[in-house]
Design an enzyme around this catalytic site. Structure first.
Site, PDB file in Angstrom:
ATOM      1  NE  ARG A   1      30.252   3.249 -25.970  1.00 35.41           N
ATOM      2  CZ  ARG A   1      30.503   2.548 -24.568  1.00 35.41           C
ATOM      3  NH1 ARG A   1      31.293   3.079 -24.423  1.00 35.41           N
ATOM      4  NH2 ARG A   1      28.845   2.672 -24.243  1.00 35.41           N
TER       5      ARG A   1
ATOM      6  CG  HIS B   1      24.832   3.375 -23.740  1.00 34.32           C
ATOM      7  ND1 HIS B   1      26.244   3.452 -24.082  1.00 34.32           N
ATOM      8  CD2 HIS B   1      24.137   3.770 -21.839  1.00 34.32           C
ATOM      9  CE1 HIS B   1      26.867   3.738 -22.578  1.00 34.32           C
ATOM     10  NE2 HIS B   1      25.845   4.276 -21.525  1.00 34.32           N
TER      11      HIS B   1
ATOM     12  CD  GLU C   1      28.532  -0.044 -18.157  1.00 32.81           C
ATOM     13  OE1 GLU C   1      27.553  -0.017 -16.841  1.00 32.81           O
ATOM     14  OE2 GLU C   1      29.652   0.452 -17.819  1.00 32.81           O
TER      15      GLU C   1
ATOM     16  CG  ASN D   1      32.473   0.636 -20.339  1.00 34.08           C
ATOM     17  OD1 ASN D   1      33.016   0.332 -21.484  1.00 34.08           O
ATOM     18  ND2 ASN D   1      30.439   0.707 -20.818  1.00 34.08           N
TER      19      ASN D   1
ATOM     20  CE1 TYR E   1      32.716   3.879 -15.998  1.00 30.43           C
ATOM     21  CE2 TYR E   1      33.621   5.396 -15.945  1.00 30.43           C
ATOM     22  CZ  TYR E   1      32.689   5.006 -16.010  1.00 30.43           C
ATOM     23  OH  TYR E   1      32.158   5.399 -17.743  1.00 30.43           O
TER      24      TYR E   1
ATOM     25  CD  GLU F   1      31.454   3.781 -20.161  1.00 32.18           C
ATOM     26  OE1 GLU F   1      30.624   4.232 -19.025  1.00 32.18           O
ATOM     27  OE2 GLU F   1      29.894   3.372 -20.813  1.00 32.18           O
TER      28      GLU F   1
HETATM   29  C1  GCO Z   1      27.427   2.958 -17.829  1.00 32.57           C
HETATM   30  C2  GCO Z   1      27.328   3.614 -18.202  1.00 32.57           C
HETATM   31  C3  GCO Z   1      27.353   5.354 -18.237  1.00 32.57           C
HETATM   32  C4  GCO Z   1      27.758   6.410 -17.154  1.00 32.57           C
HETATM   33  C5  GCO Z   1      29.298   6.366 -17.303  1.00 32.57           C
HETATM   34  C6  GCO Z   1      29.554   7.011 -15.136  1.00 32.57           C
HETATM   35  O1  GCO Z   1      28.867   2.573 -16.814  1.00 32.57           O
HETATM   36  O2  GCO Z   1      27.373   3.277 -15.696  1.00 32.57           O
HETATM   37  O3  GCO Z   1      27.978   2.965 -19.873  1.00 32.57           O
HETATM   38  O4  GCO Z   1      26.461   5.585 -18.949  1.00 32.57           O
HETATM   39  O5  GCO Z   1      27.525   7.483 -17.510  1.00 32.57           O
HETATM   40  O6  GCO Z   1      30.287   5.140 -16.413  1.00 32.57           O
HETATM   41  O7  GCO Z   1      29.039   6.144 -14.556  1.00 32.57           O
END
Ligand code: GCO
Length: 461
Positions: A93, A137, A182, A305, A307, A364
Site C-alpha cells: 500500500r 496521504h 486518515e 489504521n 496503533y 496500518e
Molecule cells: C498516520 C499516518 C502515517 C504515520 C504512522 C505513524 O497514521 O499518522 O498514516 O503516515 O507515519 O501512522 O505515526
C-alpha cells in the site's frame, strides 16, 4: 537487475505460529506514503505540496528535517520492491503524490511523474506483489492550497479530476484504490491543532474542510467506479478509542468530542450517511441539498489504521474545548510513549465491524522507536516484534469473535519521515541509514517473513 537484499539471513527470530483463524486469502502487506519516502521533491516536474512548504518552515519539524530526500524511494523503488519480495508480502500500500502527477493540482499532467508510478506498479506486479493505491496521504498541491484548499468546496471537483487521471493511467493494472488516508488526522491537525499544514485554527475552515473531504471521497468513488469496472474501493480511517485523562465529566465530554472528530467524522457520513450529532450541527452551514447522498457512495472495504488508544482532556481555552493528551505514565507504552493495548485493537475491530458492516483491512499497525543500529546498522528490534505479534494475536481474537478482517499491513516497510518527529522516530521493518540510504532489514523483517511463510504454509507447529 537489483541483487537480492542482504540482511534476511541474520539472527533467527521467534516465529509466530501459523494463524489458523485467518482466511487462506488473508492479505499480508506493508504500507508507506509518498511524502514520507519518495524524496525527489523537485525532480522530473514534481510541483510543491503543502508539506514541502510546511517542513521548510523553521521550528515545524524536529531537527529541521524535511521530505526533500526522505528514503529516496523515487530512485530506489526497485531495491525496495526486492525487499518486499524477500519478505514474502502479497500487497504494497502506497500513495500517489498528487503534485507529482499534477504539479498545479489541476490541468496538465506531468508525464515524468506518471512514469514513476508506471515503473513502480510494473515492478510490483513483476514481483508478484499487488499494488494498493491510496490517492491522498496528506500532500495536497500547494497551488490548490493557494486556491483555498479543502476549505474550498471546489476541492471535491479538483480531487475527482485527479482521481480520473490516476484511474486512466494506472487502472489497467491497479485493482485496489483508497481515496483518503486518515482524514480525521489531517483535518484536526491542520485546521485546529496547527501541527500539520495549513496550520490554521479556524472553525469555519475546519468544518468546511471536513465536509469537502467527504464530498471529494464520494466524487472520487463515482469516478473510479465509472472508469474501472470491477475495481475494489475503500476508505482508510484512523480508529482508536479515545479515553479521558481523568474520569471527570469535563474530561469525559472532551473525549467524546475528540472521538467524533477523530473516529466518526468520515467513516460515519461515508458509510452510514450521517455525521455524529454534534458535528452535524457545526457542519450544517456547509451542507447543500443532496450532499449526504454524494458522500455515501458504495465502497467495498474499510481500511483501519490503529496503533493505540488516545487521550483527551478538557481545555476551556481551546476553540474545540478539548486538548490532546499523552498516555498516562502508568500504562504500558512504546519507546515513543504510545500506549500498548492489544485488547483495545481487538475491540476497535469488533466495534468497526458492527458499526460499518464492511470487510476490514488493517492498513496500518506498527511500533515506533528512536532506535539505533549496531556498527553494521543491524537492529534487533525485539520490542517491535513483541508489539506486532501481540497485535496480530488480538486481530485473530477479533476474527474468532466474528470480525471480518481480511488483511494486515505493517506500518512501515522502511523507516521514513515521521511528520513532526522527522526521521528520529523510526517505524520501519527495514532500517534506513540516511547518509548512505542503505537498507538494513531489522529482526522484525525476518520475523514478518517467517510469520507470512508460516501462514502461507498453513503450518501449525
Ligand atoms: C498516520 C499516518 C502515517 C504515520 C504512522 C505513524 O497514521 O499518522 O498514516 O503516515 O507515519 O501512522 O505515526
Amino acid at each position: 537487475m537489483v541483487s537480492p537484499p542482504s540482511g534476511f539471513d541474520g539472527q533467527a527470530v521467534p516465529v509466530s505460529p501459523g494463524r489458523r483463524l485467518l482466511r487462506p486469502d488473508f492479505v499480508w502487506g506493508v504500507s508507506t506514503s509518498s511524502y514520507q519516502i519518495e524524496g525527489a521533491a523537485r525532480e522530473d516536474g514534481r510541483g510543491p505540496s503543502i508539506w514541502d512548504g510546511f517542513s521548510h518552515q523553521p521550528g515545524r519539524i524536529a531537527n529541521g528535517d524535511t521530505g526533500d530526500v526522505a528514503c529516496d524511494h523515487y530512485h530506489r523503488y526497485a531495491e525496495d520492491i526486492a525487499l518486499m519480495r524477500e519478505m514474502g508480502v502479497g500487497a504494497y500500500r502506497f500513495s500517489v503524490a498528487w503534485p507529482r502527477v499534477l504539479p498545479e493540482g489541476r490541468g496538465i499532467a506531468n508525464e515524468r511523474g506518471i512514469a514513476f508510478y508506471d515503473r513502480l506498479v510494473d515492478g510490483l506486479l513483476a514481483a508478484g506483489i499487488e499494488p494498493w493505491v491510496c490517492l491522498y496521504h496528506w500532500d495536497l498541491p500547494q497551488a490548490l492550497q493557494d486556491r483555498g484548499g479543502w476549505a474550498e468546496r471546489d476541492s471535491a471537483n479538483w480531487f475527482a479530476d485527479y482521481a480520473r487521471l490516476v484511474a486512466s493511467r494506472l487502472g489497467d493494472r491497479v485493482k485496489r484504490f483508497a481515496t483518503f488516508n486518515e482524514p480525521g488526522v489531517f483535518t484536526l491537525f491542520g485546521y485546529a491543532f496547527g501541527w500539520h499544514p495549513p496550520a490554521v485554527d479556524d472553525a469555519a475552515q475546519h468544518h468546511a474542510a471536513i465536509h469537502h473531504v467527504n464530498l471529494a471521497h464520494g466524487a472520487a468513488i463515482d469516478v473510479l467506479r465509472a472508469y474501472l469496472p470491477g475495481v475494489s474501493l475503500g476508505t482508510i480511517c484512523n480508529m482508536q478509542p479515545v479515553r479521558p485523562v481523568d474520569p471527570t465529566p469535563a474530561d469525559c465530554a472532551a473525549a467524546a468530542l475528540l472521538d467524533d472528530y477523530w473516529n466518526r467524522a468520515f467513516a460515519d457520513p461515508q458509510i452510514r450517511g450521517a455525521y455524529p450529532a454534534v458535528l452535524a450541527e457545526r457542519i450544517a452551514p456547509f451542507v447543500q441539498d443532496g450532499d449526504m447522498e454524494r458522500i455515501r457512495r458504495p465502497i467495498d472495504w474499510l481500511g483501519i489504521n490503529h496503533y493505540s488508544p488516545i487521550y483527551a482532556r478538557a481545555d476551556a481555552g481551546s476553540r474545540l474545548g478539548f486538548a490532546w493528551s499523552d498516555a498516562p505514565a502508568e500504562v504500558p507504552r512504546s519507546p515513543i510513549g504510545w500506549q500498548i493495548d492489544p485488547d483495545a485493537f481487538r475491540n476497535t475491530l469488533l466495534d468497526a465491524c458492527d458499526r460499518y458492516r464492511l470487510p476490514i483491512y488493517v492498513t496500518e499497525n506498527g511500533a515506533g522507536a528512536e532506535e539505533s543500529g549496531d556498527a553494521a546498522g543491524a537492529v534487533n528490534d525485539v520490542e517491535r516484534i513483541d508489539y506486532l505479534s501481540r497485535y496480530l494475536d488480538a486481530l485473530e481474537e477479533a476474527v474468532l469473535l466474528g470480525a471480518d478482517v481480511r488483511g494486515y499491513f505493517v506500518w512501515s516497510l522502511l523507516d521514513n519521515f515521521e511528520w513532526g518527529a522527522g526521521y528520529a522516530n523510526r517505524f520501519g521493518l527495514v532500517r534506513v541509514d540516511y547518509p548512505t540510504q542503505r537498507r538494513i532489514p531489522k529482526a522484525s523483517a525476518r520475523w514478518y517473513k517467517a510469520t507470512i511463510a508460516a501462514q502461507v504454509r498453513g503450518s501449525v507447529p
